[in-house]
Structure formats: structure tokens, C-alpha cells
Design a protein around this motif. Structure first.
Motif, PDB file in Angstrom:
ATOM      1  N   UNK A   1       0.845  -1.187   0.000  1.00  0.00           N
ATOM      2  CA  UNK A   1       0.000   0.000   0.000  1.00  0.00           C
ATOM      3  C   UNK A   1       0.882   1.240   0.000  1.00  0.00           C
ATOM      4  N   UNK A   2       0.561   2.147  -0.893  1.00  0.00           N
ATOM      5  CA  UNK A   2       1.333   3.378  -0.970  1.00  0.00           C
ATOM      6  C   UNK A   2       0.947   4.311   0.163  1.00  0.00           C
ATOM      7  N   UNK A   3       1.960   4.826   0.840  1.00  0.00           N
ATOM      8  CA  UNK A   3       1.711   5.730   1.952  1.00  0.00           C
ATOM      9  C   UNK A   3       2.826   6.759   2.038  1.00  0.00           C
ATOM     10  N   UNK A   4       2.468   7.961   2.401  1.00  0.00           N
ATOM     11  CA  UNK A   4       3.428   9.047   2.565  1.00  0.00           C
ATOM     12  C   UNK A   4       3.334   9.551   4.001  1.00  0.00           C
ATOM     13  N   UNK A   5       4.466   9.628   4.679  1.00  0.00           N
ATOM     14  CA  UNK A   5       4.476  10.059   6.074  1.00  0.00           C
ATOM     15  C   UNK A   5       5.468  11.203   6.229  1.00  0.00           C
ATOM     16  N   UNK A   6       4.929  12.365   6.540  1.00  0.00           N
ATOM     17  CA  UNK A   6       5.739  13.561   6.720  1.00  0.00           C
ATOM     18  C   UNK A   6       6.076  13.760   8.194  1.00  0.00           C
ATOM     19  N   UNK A   7       7.221  14.385   8.445  1.00  0.00           N
ATOM     20  CA  UNK A   7       7.635  14.699   9.811  1.00  0.00           C
ATOM     21  C   UNK A   7       8.623  15.850   9.790  1.00  0.00           C
ATOM     22  N   UNK A   8       8.929  16.362  10.966  1.00  0.00           N
ATOM     23  CA  UNK A   8       9.959  17.372  11.090  1.00  0.00           C
ATOM     24  C   UNK A   8       9.469  18.784  11.318  1.00  0.00           C
ATOM     25  N   UNK A   9       8.171  18.983  11.291  1.00  0.00           N
ATOM     26  CA  UNK A   9       7.648  20.312  11.522  1.00  0.00           C
ATOM     27  C   UNK A   9       7.801  20.746  12.971  1.00  0.00           C
ATOM     28  N   UNK A  10       7.456  21.991  13.231  1.00  0.00           N
ATOM     29  CA  UNK A  10       7.545  22.498  14.584  1.00  0.00           C
ATOM     30  C   UNK A  10       7.349  23.994  14.621  1.00  0.00           C
ATOM     31  N   UNK A  11       7.650  24.568  15.775  1.00  0.00           N
ATOM     32  CA  UNK A  11       7.540  26.011  15.989  1.00  0.00           C
ATOM     33  C   UNK A  11       8.941  26.608  15.983  1.00  0.00           C
ATOM     34  N   UNK A  12       9.160  27.563  15.117  1.00  0.00           N
ATOM     35  CA  UNK A  12      10.441  28.249  15.049  1.00  0.00           C
ATOM     36  C   UNK A  12      10.208  29.750  14.959  1.00  0.00           C
ATOM     37  N   UNK A  13      11.168  30.547  15.411  1.00  0.00           N
ATOM     38  CA  UNK A  13      11.031  32.003  15.264  1.00  0.00           C
ATOM     39  C   UNK A  13      11.354  32.406  13.830  1.00  0.00           C
ATOM     40  N   UNK A  14      10.945  33.578  13.431  1.00  0.00           N
ATOM     41  CA  UNK A  14      11.329  34.082  12.108  1.00  0.00           C
ATOM     42  C   UNK A  14      12.850  34.043  11.959  1.00  0.00           C
ATOM     43  N   UNK A  15      13.293  33.589  10.800  1.00  0.00           N
ATOM     44  CA  UNK A  15      14.720  33.419  10.567  1.00  0.00           C
ATOM     45  C   UNK A  15      15.240  32.047  10.921  1.00  0.00           C
TER      46      UNK A  15
END
Length: 114
Positions: A1-15
Motif C-alpha cells: 500500500x502506498x503511503x506518505x508520512x511527513x515529519x519534522x515540523x515544529x515552531x520556530x522564530x522568524x529566521x
């Protein structure tokens, strides 16, 4: 079964910087260019960056010079390195096969705020 799993996001300040990852299961990764897309609240999902199987890349104008897309074909993984993040980059980020799209994954939330 084809599946895509994204990760790595979060909260960062500008820059700030983040590195997103997308792991693809199945056989489509090896025959598809891959794209990163994003969707901000109240807006349509938009293409951000793409990479062919051989590594040719393209970007929307607003992220050129700040974002870098790459892929590791041995790991069925595509990455998005995001530097110099701006508040307008905040969105849920998704990856997708560009020739044979499948159901969207859950995405990964990127928040840019001080």
C-alpha cells in the motif's frame, strides 16, 4: 500500500530553520518526481518545491534561495530544508508523488512565530 508520512515540523522564530522529511512506502517513489506542498489556514494547497528522480529541482519564487529539496532514493525519502523562515511560510506541509498521486498524508505543521 502506498503511503506518505511527513515529519519534522515544529515552531520556530522568524529566521529559523527546519528540515522536513517524507518517507514513502511502496514502489512509486522510484518512478516519480516528488513534490512538497503546503496549505495555510483558509488557503488552497500550493506547490512549493519538486525534485526529479535524478535530482533536478524547482521551486516557487517565494522560497528560492531559502528552501532546498533533496531525496535519498535508497531510503525512499524526500527532504525539505527550510532556512530563513518567514511567518508566511507557516502551513501544513505535505509531500506527494508528481506522476501518480495517492491519498495525502497527515502532513507536518510548520509554525513561524516569535
Amino acid at each position: 500500500q502506498e503511503q506518505l508520512v511527513e515529519s519534522g515540523g515544529g515552531l520556530v522564530p522568524p529566521g529559523g530553520s527546519l528540515r522536513l522529511s517524507c518517507v514513502a512506502s511502496g514502489r512509486l517513489f522510484s518512478i516519480n518526481p516528488m513534490g512538497w506542498y503546503r496549505q495555510a489556514p483558509g488557503k488552497q494547497r500550493e506547490f512549493v518545491a519538486g525534485i526529479t528522480r535524478s535530482g533536478t529541482t524547482n521551486y516557487i519564487g517565494s522560497v528560492k534561495g531559502r528552501f532546498t529539496v533533496s531525496r535519498d532514493n535508497a531510503k525512499n525519502t524526500v527532504y525539505l530544508q527550510m532556512n530563513s523562515l518567514k511567518p508566511e511560510d507557516a502551513a501544513v506541509y505535505y509531500c506527494q508523488y508528481m506522476y501518480n498521486p495517492v491519498s495525502w498524508g497527515q502532513g507536518t505543521q510548520v509554525t513561524v512565530s516569535s
